[in-house]
Write a protein that holds these residues in place. Structure first.
Motif, mmCIF file in Angstrom:
data_model
loop_
_atom_site.group_PDB
_atom_site.id
_atom_site.type_symbol
_atom_site.label_atom_id
_atom_site.label_comp_id
_atom_site.label_asym_id
_atom_site.label_seq_id
_atom_site.Cartn_x
_atom_site.Cartn_y
_atom_site.Cartn_z
ATOM 1 N N LEU A 70 0.826 -1.253 -0.074
ATOM 2 C CA LEU A 70 0.017 0.004 0.164
ATOM 3 C C LEU A 70 0.783 1.466 -0.134
ATOM 4 C CD1 LEU A 70 -2.677 0.985 -0.070
ATOM 5 C CD2 LEU A 70 -2.578 1.042 2.378
ATOM 6 N N ASP A 71 2.071 1.243 0.684
ATOM 7 C CA ASP A 71 2.842 2.279 0.679
ATOM 8 C C ASP A 71 3.498 2.648 -0.665
ATOM 9 O OD1 ASP A 71 2.685 2.817 3.359
ATOM 10 O OD2 ASP A 71 4.436 1.831 4.064
ATOM 11 N N ASP A 72 3.687 1.441 -1.342
ATOM 12 C CA ASP A 72 4.287 1.542 -2.701
ATOM 13 C C ASP A 72 3.391 2.408 -3.724
ATOM 14 O OD1 ASP A 72 6.652 0.318 -2.073
ATOM 15 O OD2 ASP A 72 6.070 -1.733 -2.838
ATOM 16 N N ALA B 136 1.670 8.065 -6.229
ATOM 17 C CA ALA B 136 0.573 9.085 -6.609
ATOM 18 C C ALA B 136 1.301 10.433 -7.273
ATOM 19 C CB ALA B 136 -0.249 9.256 -5.627
ATOM 20 N N PRO B 137 0.708 10.900 -8.221
ATOM 21 C CA PRO B 137 1.466 12.018 -8.682
ATOM 22 C C PRO B 137 1.381 13.268 -7.812
ATOM 23 C CG PRO B 137 -0.006 11.218 -10.293
ATOM 24 C CD PRO B 137 -0.282 10.431 -9.038
ATOM 25 N N ARG C 59 -3.888 17.530 -3.240
ATOM 26 C CA ARG C 59 -5.168 17.461 -3.210
ATOM 27 C C ARG C 59 -5.987 16.700 -1.880
ATOM 28 N NH1 ARG C 59 -5.641 17.143 -8.935
ATOM 29 N NH2 ARG C 59 -6.193 14.859 -8.722
ATOM 30 N N ALA C 60 -5.128 15.427 -1.995
ATOM 31 C CA ALA C 60 -5.612 14.519 -0.875
ATOM 32 C C ALA C 60 -5.242 14.958 0.399
ATOM 33 C CB ALA C 60 -4.913 13.119 -1.114
ATOM 34 N N LEU C 61 -3.970 15.580 0.493
ATOM 35 C CA LEU C 61 -3.430 16.240 1.860
ATOM 36 C C LEU C 61 -4.713 17.514 2.121
ATOM 37 C CD1 LEU C 61 0.298 16.064 1.389
ATOM 38 C CD2 LEU C 61 -1.215 14.816 3.058
ATOM 39 N N ALA C 62 -4.806 18.132 1.159
ATOM 40 C CA ALA C 62 -5.738 19.260 1.518
ATOM 41 C C ALA C 62 -7.161 19.000 1.957
ATOM 42 C CB ALA C 62 -6.014 20.245 0.118
ATOM 43 N N SER C 63 -7.603 17.690 1.409
ATOM 44 C CA SER C 63 -8.828 17.406 1.814
ATOM 45 C C SER C 63 -8.746 16.844 3.360
ATOM 46 C CB SER C 63 -9.364 16.308 1.024
ATOM 47 O OG SER C 63 -8.678 15.219 1.251
ATOM 48 N N LEU C 64 -7.596 16.378 3.704
ATOM 49 C CA LEU C 64 -7.282 15.835 5.122
ATOM 50 C C LEU C 64 -7.440 17.113 6.226
ATOM 51 C CD1 LEU C 64 -4.828 13.195 4.764
ATOM 52 C CD2 LEU C 64 -7.327 12.849 5.008
#
Length: 129
Positions: free
Chosen positions: A108-110, A115-116, A122-127
């Protein structure tokens, strides 16, 4: 003592105490009206059961090893010579589960690492919401 008192003394839900009985881990007597009656040693047995569950053992294994354990107050001590082989087998099983989970986490880490950058932002912003 009745099941409610055992539940209060051990901080274990009544439904779990009934489950332990179904699994053959507890053996209450039946009093008048069919009420379960537990002896004074029962809270210590419940604590042993909880310790073994926390160690990763299943109830079928616990029913086998429980009679061969003595509680010294700070640890459980095996009292039957053949018990050690069973405990080593359980430890090996748990070690394999941990290894399998570690491999899953690495996979899963791989995927996450691939991820681009814009997707990661965007993922971090949503968190942060």
């Amino acid at each position: 003592m009745r099941i409610g008192e055992l539940s209060r003394r051990t901080d274990v839900a009544v439904y779990l105490l009934r489950y332990y009985e179904e699994q053959g881990l507890l053996h209450p007597q039946r009093g008048a009206g069919g009420y379960r009656e537990y002896v004074e040693e029962e809270p210590a047995i419940v604590r042993r059961i909880r310790s073994l569950l926390a160690a990763g053992l299943g109830t079928s294994t616990i029913s086998t090893v429980l009679p061969c354990l003595r509680d010294t107050g700070d640890r459980l001590v095996p009292t039957c010579s053949d018990l050690l082989a069973d405990l080593h087998q359980e430890r090996d099983r748990i070690a394999q589960v941990i290894s399998d989970l570690q491999a899953s986490m690495n996979a899963l880490d791989d995927v996450i690492a691939a991820a681009p950058a814009d997707v990661t932002r965007r993922a971090l912003a949503s968190l942060d919401m």
